[in-house]
Design a protein around this motif. Structure first.
Motif, PDB file in Angstrom:
ATOM      1  N   UNK A   1      -6.557  -9.633  -8.057  1.00 56.82           N
ATOM      2  CA  UNK A   1      -7.563 -10.268  -7.191  1.00 56.82           C
ATOM      3  C   UNK A   1      -7.856  -9.441  -5.930  1.00 56.82           C
ATOM      4  N   UNK A   2      -6.808  -8.846  -5.350  1.00 56.72           N
ATOM      5  CA  UNK A   2      -6.998  -7.998  -4.171  1.00 56.72           C
ATOM      6  C   UNK A   2      -7.823  -6.764  -4.533  1.00 56.72           C
ATOM      7  N   UNK A   3      -7.516  -6.144  -5.663  1.00 59.39           N
ATOM      8  CA  UNK A   3      -8.256  -4.959  -6.102  1.00 59.39           C
ATOM      9  C   UNK A   3      -9.736  -5.293  -6.274  1.00 59.39           C
ATOM     10  N   UNK A   4     -10.024  -6.416  -6.918  1.00 59.56           N
ATOM     11  CA  UNK A   4     -11.427  -6.814  -7.115  1.00 59.56           C
ATOM     12  C   UNK A   4     -12.133  -7.043  -5.791  1.00 59.56           C
ATOM     13  N   UNK A   5     -11.447  -7.678  -4.837  1.00 62.93           N
ATOM     14  CA  UNK A   5     -12.033  -7.919  -3.522  1.00 62.93           C
ATOM     15  C   UNK A   5     -12.284  -6.603  -2.782  1.00 62.93           C
TER      16      UNK A   5
ATOM     17  N   UNK B   1     -10.330   2.920   0.938  1.00 60.28           N
ATOM     18  CA  UNK B   1     -10.081   3.772  -0.226  1.00 60.28           C
ATOM     19  C   UNK B   1      -8.582   3.923  -0.477  1.00 60.28           C
ATOM     20  N   UNK B   2      -7.817   4.148   0.573  1.00 62.29           N
ATOM     21  CA  UNK B   2      -6.372   4.322   0.445  1.00 62.29           C
ATOM     22  C   UNK B   2      -5.704   3.055  -0.072  1.00 62.29           C
ATOM     23  N   UNK B   3      -6.053   1.910   0.517  1.00 60.70           N
ATOM     24  CA  UNK B   3      -5.447   0.635   0.112  1.00 60.70           C
ATOM     25  C   UNK B   3      -5.829   0.297  -1.329  1.00 60.70           C
ATOM     26  N   UNK B   4      -7.091   0.503  -1.681  1.00 63.72           N
ATOM     27  CA  UNK B   4      -7.563   0.212  -3.034  1.00 63.72           C
ATOM     28  C   UNK B   4      -6.845   1.081  -4.061  1.00 63.72           C
ATOM     29  N   UNK B   5      -6.785   2.378  -3.805  1.00 64.51           N
ATOM     30  CA  UNK B   5      -6.146   3.310  -4.736  1.00 64.51           C
ATOM     31  C   UNK B   5      -4.662   2.987  -4.915  1.00 64.51           C
ATOM     32  N   UNK B   6      -3.998   2.663  -3.830  1.00 66.40           N
ATOM     33  CA  UNK B   6      -2.568   2.339  -3.885  1.00 66.40           C
ATOM     34  C   UNK B   6      -2.317   1.106  -4.753  1.00 66.40           C
TER      35      UNK B   6
ATOM     36  N   UNK C   1      -4.343  -0.149  -7.100  1.00 65.65           N
ATOM     37  CA  UNK C   1      -4.681   0.151  -8.498  1.00 65.65           C
ATOM     38  C   UNK C   1      -3.488   0.824  -9.179  1.00 65.65           C
ATOM     39  N   UNK C   2      -2.817   1.710  -8.444  1.00 69.00           N
ATOM     40  CA  UNK C   2      -1.643   2.395  -8.993  1.00 69.00           C
ATOM     41  C   UNK C   2      -0.531   1.400  -9.286  1.00 69.00           C
TER      42      UNK C   2
ATOM     43  N   UNK D   1       0.841  -1.206   0.000  1.00 64.75           N
ATOM     44  CA  UNK D   1       0.000   0.000   0.000  1.00 64.75           C
ATOM     45  C   UNK D   1       0.869   1.246   0.000  1.00 64.75           C
ATOM     46  N   UNK D   2       1.879   1.272   0.845  1.00 67.42           N
ATOM     47  CA  UNK D   2       2.787   2.425   0.893  1.00 67.42           C
ATOM     48  C   UNK D   2       3.515   2.573  -0.445  1.00 67.42           C
ATOM     49  N   UNK D   3       3.966   1.448  -1.012  1.00 67.18           N
ATOM     50  CA  UNK D   3       4.635   1.504  -2.316  1.00 67.18           C
ATOM     51  C   UNK D   3       3.693   2.042  -3.390  1.00 67.18           C
TER      52      UNK D   3
END
Length: 169
Positions: free
Chosen positions: A153-157, A131-136, A138-139, A61-63
C-alpha cells in the motif's frame, strides 16, 4: 529528524558501511547515491560489511537500501555480504525483513573499530527523497511475501505521489 548518520570506508575492494545511532530515510539519500557509484565503478568488488553495532534505530527505508546492496552484490558479483549486529532488537528486525536472505548476519559482542568517514547529507529534494523511499520499499517487497503485504500500500501511494510530481513539472 534523524539523530544518527552513515559512515563509509573502502580498502582493496572491501566496502564497509557503518550505521550509527537512529538512522531514518532522511539520512540515506547519500547512502543510496554512494551505492550507485560503487555499483558503476566496482570491478574489483571483494566484499561488503554493514556494521549495525552502534545502530539504535533503523527504519524500513534504510533496511530497503541495505537489502538492495545485498541483492546486487549477490547477483552481480556473487558476493555474500556480511551484517554485524550487537543489538538483538536490530538483529530481529533485519531478519524479520528478510535481510538474512542476502546477508550473513553475525551477532557481535562488541562494537567494531574501523576508520570510516561520515557520509554528507545530500540535497533533500522532495523528488530525491520520494525516489529513494520508493525504491527501498520496492526492494523490501521483493524479499518476501510478508514485506510485500506490509509495504505494497505504501509503494502504491508513493508511486501516485511520484506520478503527480512528474505531471506538475
Amino acid at each position: 529528524m534523524s539523530t544518527g548518520h552513515v559512515e563509509y570506508a573502502s580498502l582493496n575492494g572491501t566496502h564497509f558501511f557503518k550505521i550509527i545511532g537512529e538512522v531514518r530515510a532522511q539520512s540515506c539519500i547519500s547512502l543510496d547515491k554512494l551505492l550507485g557509484k560503487i555499483e558503476q565503478q566496482s570491478t574489483n568488488m571483494v566484499s561488503a560489511v554493514v556494521d549495525l553495532t552502534q545502530t539504535t534505530f533503523i527504519d524500513s527505508t534504510v533496511l530497503g537500501i541495505l537489502a538492495k546492496l545485498g541483492i546486487k552484490l549477490k547477483q552481480k558479483h556473487a558476493i555474500q555480504s556480511v551484517m554485524l549486529s550487537t543489538n538483538p532488537d536490530i538483529t530481529t528486525l533485519a531478519n524479520s525483513m528478510g535481510l538474512g536472505q542476502v546477508f550473513a548476519i553475525l551477532t557481535c559482542n562488541e562494537e567494531t573499530r574501523v576508520c570510516t568517514k561520515v557520509l554528507p547529507d545530500d540535497d533533500l529534494t522532495q523528488k530525491a527523497m520520494l525516489t529513494t523511499v520508493l525504491d527501498a520499499h520496492k526492494t523490501l517487497c521483493q524479499l518476501n511475501r510478508s514485506n510485500k503485504n506490509v509495504f505494497e500500500p505504501l509503494v502504491k501511494q508513493l508511486e501516485k505521489e511520484q506520478d503527480a510530481l512528474k505531471c506538475s513539472h
